[in-house]
Design a protein around this motif. Sequence first.
Motif, PDB file in Angstrom:
ATOM      1  N   MET A  58     -22.893  18.569  25.825  1.00 50.58           N
ATOM      2  CA  MET A  58     -23.905  17.890  25.017  1.00 50.58           C
ATOM      3  C   MET A  58     -23.847  16.369  25.080  1.00 50.58           C
ATOM      4  SD  MET A  58     -24.386  19.752  21.362  1.00 50.58           S
ATOM      5  CE  MET A  58     -23.421  18.497  20.523  1.00 50.58           C
ATOM      6  N   VAL A 129     -14.594  15.794  23.156  1.00 50.34           N
ATOM      7  CA  VAL A 129     -15.738  14.942  22.857  1.00 50.34           C
ATOM      8  C   VAL A 129     -16.396  15.334  21.537  1.00 50.34           C
ATOM      9  CG1 VAL A 129     -17.986  14.186  23.702  1.00 50.34           C
ATOM     10  CG2 VAL A 129     -16.148  14.657  25.318  1.00 50.34           C
ATOM     11  N   ASP A 130     -16.421  16.634  21.254  1.00 52.16           N
ATOM     12  CA  ASP A 130     -17.128  17.104  20.058  1.00 52.16           C
ATOM     13  C   ASP A 130     -16.172  17.414  18.906  1.00 52.16           C
ATOM     14  OD1 ASP A 130     -16.033  19.273  21.375  1.00 52.16           O
ATOM     15  OD2 ASP A 130     -17.796  20.554  21.200  1.00 52.16           O
ATOM     16  N   PRO A 132     -14.445  15.298  16.068  1.00 46.71           N
ATOM     17  CA  PRO A 132     -14.092  14.091  15.314  1.00 46.71           C
ATOM     18  C   PRO A 132     -12.843  14.363  14.471  1.00 46.71           C
ATOM     19  CG  PRO A 132     -15.953  15.189  14.276  1.00 46.71           C
ATOM     20  CD  PRO A 132     -15.638  15.972  15.523  1.00 46.71           C
ATOM     21  N   GLU A 135     -12.369  17.180  11.747  1.00 42.50           N
ATOM     22  CA  GLU A 135     -12.190  18.600  12.062  1.00 42.50           C
ATOM     23  C   GLU A 135     -10.934  18.834  12.910  1.00 42.50           C
ATOM     24  OE1 GLU A 135     -14.130  20.894  10.872  1.00 42.50           O
ATOM     25  OE2 GLU A 135     -16.025  19.906  10.374  1.00 42.50           O
ATOM     26  N   LEU A 153     -12.587   9.249  20.189  1.00 40.31           N
ATOM     27  CA  LEU A 153     -13.619   8.313  20.617  1.00 40.31           C
ATOM     28  C   LEU A 153     -14.046   7.425  19.453  1.00 40.31           C
ATOM     29  CD1 LEU A 153     -15.957  10.764  22.613  1.00 40.31           C
ATOM     30  CD2 LEU A 153     -14.015   9.455  23.460  1.00 40.31           C
ATOM     31  N   ALA A 155     -17.394   4.653  18.693  1.00 38.76           N
ATOM     32  CA  ALA A 155     -18.738   4.406  19.209  1.00 38.76           C
ATOM     33  C   ALA A 155     -19.308   3.132  18.614  1.00 38.76           C
ATOM     34  CB  ALA A 155     -19.636   5.595  18.861  1.00 38.76           C
ATOM     35  N   ARG A 162     -14.982   4.289   9.495  1.00 44.67           N
ATOM     36  CA  ARG A 162     -14.674   5.292  10.517  1.00 44.67           C
ATOM     37  C   ARG A 162     -13.601   4.794  11.485  1.00 44.67           C
ATOM     38  NH1 ARG A 162     -16.506   9.794  10.420  1.00 44.67           N
ATOM     39  NH2 ARG A 162     -15.717  10.223  12.519  1.00 44.67           N
TER      40      ARG A 162
ATOM     41  N   ARG B  25     -18.877  19.741  11.336  1.00 42.17           N
ATOM     42  CA  ARG B  25     -19.602  18.661  12.025  1.00 42.17           C
ATOM     43  C   ARG B  25     -18.844  18.357  13.310  1.00 42.17           C
ATOM     44  NH1 ARG B  25     -20.984  13.960   7.910  1.00 42.17           N
ATOM     45  NH2 ARG B  25     -22.727  15.281   7.288  1.00 42.17           N
ATOM     46  N   PHE B  26     -19.175  19.087  14.367  1.00 43.64           N
ATOM     47  CA  PHE B  26     -18.487  18.962  15.653  1.00 43.64           C
ATOM     48  C   PHE B  26     -19.407  18.244  16.641  1.00 43.64           C
ATOM     49  CE2 PHE B  26     -16.513  22.481  13.472  1.00 43.64           C
ATOM     50  CZ  PHE B  26     -15.166  22.356  13.773  1.00 43.64           C
ATOM     51  N   VAL B  27     -19.408  16.932  16.561  1.00 43.30           N
ATOM     52  CA  VAL B  27     -20.289  16.146  17.436  1.00 43.30           C
ATOM     53  C   VAL B  27     -19.540  14.930  17.953  1.00 43.30           C
ATOM     54  CG1 VAL B  27     -22.443  16.817  16.295  1.00 43.30           C
ATOM     55  CG2 VAL B  27     -21.167  14.823  15.469  1.00 43.30           C
ATOM     56  N   ALA B  28     -20.126  14.299  18.965  1.00 39.35           N
ATOM     57  CA  ALA B  28     -19.565  13.059  19.488  1.00 39.35           C
ATOM     58  C   ALA B  28     -19.614  11.992  18.399  1.00 39.35           C
ATOM     59  CB  ALA B  28     -20.346  12.614  20.715  1.00 39.35           C
ATOM     60  N   GLU B  29     -18.675  11.074  18.472  1.00 39.75           N
ATOM     61  CA  GLU B  29     -18.514  10.055  17.438  1.00 39.75           C
ATOM     62  C   GLU B  29     -19.809   9.289  17.152  1.00 39.75           C
ATOM     63  OE1 GLU B  29     -16.458   9.297  15.215  1.00 39.75           O
ATOM     64  OE2 GLU B  29     -17.170   7.295  14.685  1.00 39.75           O
ATOM     65  N   MET B  32     -21.730  10.547  14.239  1.00 34.11           N
ATOM     66  CA  MET B  32     -21.116  10.781  12.928  1.00 34.11           C
ATOM     67  C   MET B  32     -21.732   9.901  11.830  1.00 34.11           C
ATOM     68  SD  MET B  32     -19.051  13.306  13.087  1.00 34.11           S
ATOM     69  CE  MET B  32     -17.921  13.222  11.688  1.00 34.11           C
ATOM     70  N   HIS B 291     -22.892  23.292  19.570  1.00 38.79           N
ATOM     71  CA  HIS B 291     -24.004  22.599  18.915  1.00 38.79           C
ATOM     72  C   HIS B 291     -23.640  22.095  17.522  1.00 38.79           C
ATOM     73  CE1 HIS B 291     -26.960  24.864  21.756  1.00 38.79           C
ATOM     74  NE2 HIS B 291     -26.488  23.760  22.305  1.00 38.79           N
ATOM     75  N   GLY B 292     -22.423  21.580  17.415  1.00 41.29           N
ATOM     76  CA  GLY B 292     -22.071  20.866  16.193  1.00 41.29           C
ATOM     77  C   GLY B 292     -21.500  21.696  15.077  1.00 41.29           C
TER      78      GLY B 292
END
Lengths: 267, 405
Positions: A58, A129-130, A132, A135, A153, A155, A162, B25-29, B32, B291-292
């Motif tokens: 993604m 990557v997914d 944070p 989690e 990561l 951003a 953060r 919430r499993f997404v790229a930074e 967030m 998908h998060g």
Amino acid sequence: MGRITNCFDRLKTEGRKALVPYVTAGDPEPAITVPLMHAMVEAGADIVELGVPFSDPMADGPVIQRAAERALEHGTSLRDVLAMVAEFRRQDADTPVVLMGYLNPVEVMGYETFAKTAAEAGVDGVINVDLPPEEAHELSTALRDQGIDPIFLLAPTSDDRRIEKICAAASGYVYYVALKGVTGASSLDVQSVTDKLAQIGRHTGLPVAVGFGIKDAASAAAVANVADAVVVGSVLVKKVEQNVAQSDRITREITDVIARMRAAMDV
Amino acid sequence: MTVQIKQAEGALPDDNGHFGPYGGRFVAETLMVPLRELQEAYDKYLCDDDFLNELDEDLRQFVGRPSPLYFAERWSAQLGGAQIYLKREDLNHTGAHKVNNTVGQALLAKRMGKTRIIAETGAGQHGVATATVAARLGLKCVVYMGAVDIARQAINVYRMKLLGAEVVSVESGSKTLKDALNEAMRDWVTHIDGTFYIIGTVAGPHPYPAMVRDFQAIIGREARAQILAQAGRLPDALVACVGGGSNAIGLFYPFLDDKDVAIYGVEAAGHGLETGRHAAPLCVGRPGVLHGNRTYLMEDDNGQIIETHSISAGLDYPGVGPEHAWLKDEGRAQYVAISDDEALAAFHNLTRVEGIMPALESSHALAYATKLAPTMDRDQIIVVNLSGRGDKDIHTVAALEGIKV
């Protein structure tokens, strides 16, 4: 002391910055990956980031998406990637190897099994990557217990709140994604990177790697002036894609890019 | 029926978006902080009377709510068991339940000052519902749709274009809904500042599963009041199809505390669960992260997402909303599966017996009701969510029967 920390300490005393190439494991075929890793080190790489292919990447642009698709056509699994690292370690005991991928293959393997197998293979850091930090507690604990650094990561959208949280959760280094976008997107703006790195530096003493948007030797050198490490991925993976039909050229073309970046960064 | 969204204390998800082990919430930074901003805006407006009044007005005047709860008397008599009521979401503007959510999220986008809307779509119903509200509010709209789905849902593609949306064909992966969602996420991460991503189902990173559920829960609130008024009591069973699961959670949610109401979610068994060619993660998948959110997935032993199959594009998705995963584990809802052939039979059956042509997605729920009803008594009641109308599917049905339309 782990290989990652040793690497940054050594570079610091030498007054140099780390060059961190990324390639997707198993792209375009599994047999090329380990020799390519050695060749990249030979050409001047300090740390190797090895992409773990995932069916639904993604956060990646089309170049790395297609790399994952090519690797998955050969069935390259997380277990295969760990075996590649173990093979790499037989000839290279020092160069840090960091896995970069998505959480689901790790979930399916199980955190404990993954951490243990990765440590045995000689993996030094893991970027999901997914995942944070909110989690990540359970996986990070499993990794640390095995001496592996969980790398997170940052951003352009990360605010002080953060940055604080992420740096507290990370070890080894933190990875600043210099663009709002996916891998391989437009070029980065060195001034905004400089400003953000100053902000990050107020929260952590960890080395900061910068990636996303580094296209050539000039941008690598510019980023090396302000960051501790320069990550380059899509430019290299594009070389794989352009030479799928003549895989003997892949290693040469990739090491050429790395050597040019190395030379520009060390001036 | 006034909109009421505010949740009771202790309701799920928790502050981090977890339904037990699921959700999150499993997404790229990069996403967030935008997700936190969305959460804050949503928390604020779901307590804001102006926002809720505007939403209520839009649902009545633009969507056409409340939708009827129709007693399918002839069909019930034929099946020879429980009395079946159909919640007529097919009568909503744009022909499905999807618009309940897009109206809500678009109002939120407007309040947040966003000028560009993006969405993913499978069957095209969510894409059409998004393009519709974007047209009405004068917002730019880009819809991501898998190339395979574009080919089998040509009418909805054209509808979106007529509404002024740009439809982007997604050529990566399996070229279906999951890949459209990947691509929409990539767009969002690239255009964070002015863009609002309207997710169409109760999946994705927190707060989407909760937010979409809250906007869809009007289905169940209406149905609950209607059945009490029309039949004088609560139903014995609820049945709804589950792809991502938004129409299902919309119907189920207001009944969760009514412990005597049995709840059935119907997944797509495609060619049959034993063939592997299906889209039934709750029935035969296992938990993972996509998908998060963490939820049940269709995946191989290496954690790669596998291709799904269903006759209905809207159910052709390898994941499912995390709240359904939780309801399954808790035993509050049961998840079953209906094959392509069974759904197709129900499509014809309802069309001929009641004069209502259901979407192929909804036909899965109807097909399960045809199995369930005869096992129940004549004084028992089933409410089926008729989540969308079947006009969009007539080319698929015709092609399967060798008829050129």
